[in-house]
Design a protein around this motif. Structure first.
Motif, PDB file in Angstrom:
ATOM      1  N   GLY A 194      60.892  41.789   6.175  1.00 11.66           N
ATOM      2  CA  GLY A 194      62.210  41.403   5.569  1.00 11.66           C
ATOM      3  C   GLY A 194      63.187  42.652   6.083  1.00 11.66           C
ATOM      4  N   VAL A 195      62.805  43.844   5.711  1.00 12.90           N
ATOM      5  CA  VAL A 195      63.740  45.025   6.001  1.00 12.90           C
ATOM      6  C   VAL A 195      63.917  45.209   7.430  1.00 12.90           C
ATOM      7  N   ALA A 196      62.734  44.679   8.217  1.00 16.09           N
ATOM      8  CA  ALA A 196      62.914  45.118   9.768  1.00 16.09           C
ATOM      9  C   ALA A 196      63.665  44.116  10.670  1.00 16.09           C
ATOM     10  N   THR A 197      64.113  43.068   9.755  1.00 21.89           N
ATOM     11  CA  THR A 197      64.985  42.072  10.494  1.00 21.89           C
ATOM     12  C   THR A 197      66.213  42.514  10.593  1.00 21.89           C
ATOM     13  N   ALA A 198      66.946  41.957  11.779  1.00 23.92           N
ATOM     14  CA  ALA A 198      68.291  42.318  11.965  1.00 23.92           C
ATOM     15  C   ALA A 198      69.132  40.892  12.551  1.00 23.92           C
ATOM     16  N   VAL A 199      68.590  39.705  12.141  1.00 26.72           N
ATOM     17  CA  VAL A 199      69.343  38.298  12.526  1.00 26.72           C
ATOM     18  C   VAL A 199      70.124  37.876  11.544  1.00 26.72           C
ATOM     19  N   PRO A 200      70.941  37.044  11.602  1.00 30.36           N
ATOM     20  CA  PRO A 200      71.737  36.417  10.622  1.00 30.36           C
ATOM     21  C   PRO A 200      70.743  35.537   9.743  1.00 30.36           C
ATOM     22  N   PHE A 249      60.283  38.052   1.366  1.00 35.74           N
ATOM     23  CA  PHE A 249      60.820  38.269   2.863  1.00 35.74           C
ATOM     24  C   PHE A 249      62.149  37.743   2.928  1.00 35.74           C
ATOM     25  N   ILE A 250      62.716  36.533   2.395  1.00 35.79           N
ATOM     26  CA  ILE A 250      64.074  35.983   2.510  1.00 35.79           C
ATOM     27  C   ILE A 250      65.098  37.097   1.678  1.00 35.79           C
ATOM     28  N   CYS A 251      64.675  37.595   0.659  1.00 30.42           N
ATOM     29  CA  CYS A 251      65.571  38.287  -0.328  1.00 30.42           C
ATOM     30  C   CYS A 251      65.803  39.830   0.323  1.00 30.42           C
ATOM     31  N   SER A 252      64.793  40.252   0.833  1.00 30.29           N
ATOM     32  CA  SER A 252      64.965  41.595   1.302  1.00 30.29           C
ATOM     33  C   SER A 252      65.577  41.551   2.844  1.00 30.29           C
ATOM     34  N   CYS A 253      65.357  40.213   3.365  1.00 23.23           N
ATOM     35  CA  CYS A 253      66.281  40.108   4.748  1.00 23.23           C
ATOM     36  C   CYS A 253      67.796  40.191   4.291  1.00 23.23           C
ATOM     37  N   ALA A 254      67.967  39.441   3.162  1.00 21.61           N
ATOM     38  CA  ALA A 254      69.391  39.290   2.868  1.00 21.61           C
ATOM     39  C   ALA A 254      70.055  40.595   2.119  1.00 21.61           C
TER      40      ALA A 254
END
Length: 177
Positions: A86-92, A116-121
């Motif tokens: 999650g932390v490594a993503t850079a997409v919307p 995963f979703i929350c850390s992406c956000a």
């Protein structure tokens, strides 16, 4: 016929507004259509690689491997992997939901998918870099630590609130993707 109209009511309203705008303000409508077209192309360029990656994930990663890494009995390593992904993503965010669906289809634990979703956000690396440059290290570190706890709390609370029937329904819907 009524089902179709109900299903597409928002789309039909937007089309009607665009037609009225085109009739009364043609230049505004032209600018609107250009803006919409550019955003649609950006949307396609963003989603195409995501769907390719999802397809590769579906083919290359066995269900047993995913269950071992992020499944029900993965424990702290599964949480850590979900957090790092999650932390490594850079997409919307809208591009992450198909990835989350594929993770569920492959047998990932719901808590890990939520992490995963929350850390992406809220905790992705590009966001942290922006915060460091505009708010400073102290603020960024404090927010990062607080968000780690908040993400974990949210994921575990949602997991506890879901009944077995809810969980089964979520996994069944993911399998039918």
């Amino acid at each position: 016929m009524n089902k179709i109209i109900k299903k597409y009511v928002f789309f039909l309203i937007v089309v009607a507004i665009n037609l009225l705008t085109m009739f009364f303000y043609p230049q505004v409508e032209k600018d609107t259509l250009i803006f919409t077209g550019e955003n649609f192309i950006n949307f396609l360029f963003m989603l195409t690689p995501i769907f390719i990656c999802i397809g590769l994930l579906d083919v290359w990663v066995d269900r047993e491997t995913m269950i071992k890494i992020m499944g029900e009995k993965s424990g702290l390593p599964g949480i850590f992997v979900a957090f790092l992904l999650g932390v490594a993503t850079a997409v919307p965010l809208y591009a992450l939901f198909p990835v989350a669906g594929m993770m569920l289809k492959k047998g990932s634990k719901i808590t890990n998918v939520l992490i995963f979703i929350c850390s992406c956000a809220s905790i992705r690396i590009p966001l942290l870099l922006f915060e460091v440059s505009s708010m400073g290290w102290k603020f960024t570190i404090i927010r990062f630590i607080v968000n780690i706890f908040v993400v974990m709390i949210i994921a575990f609370i949602i997991e506890k609130v879901l009944t077995e029937k809810n969980k089964k329904s979520i996994y069944d819907k993911a399998k039918n993707m």
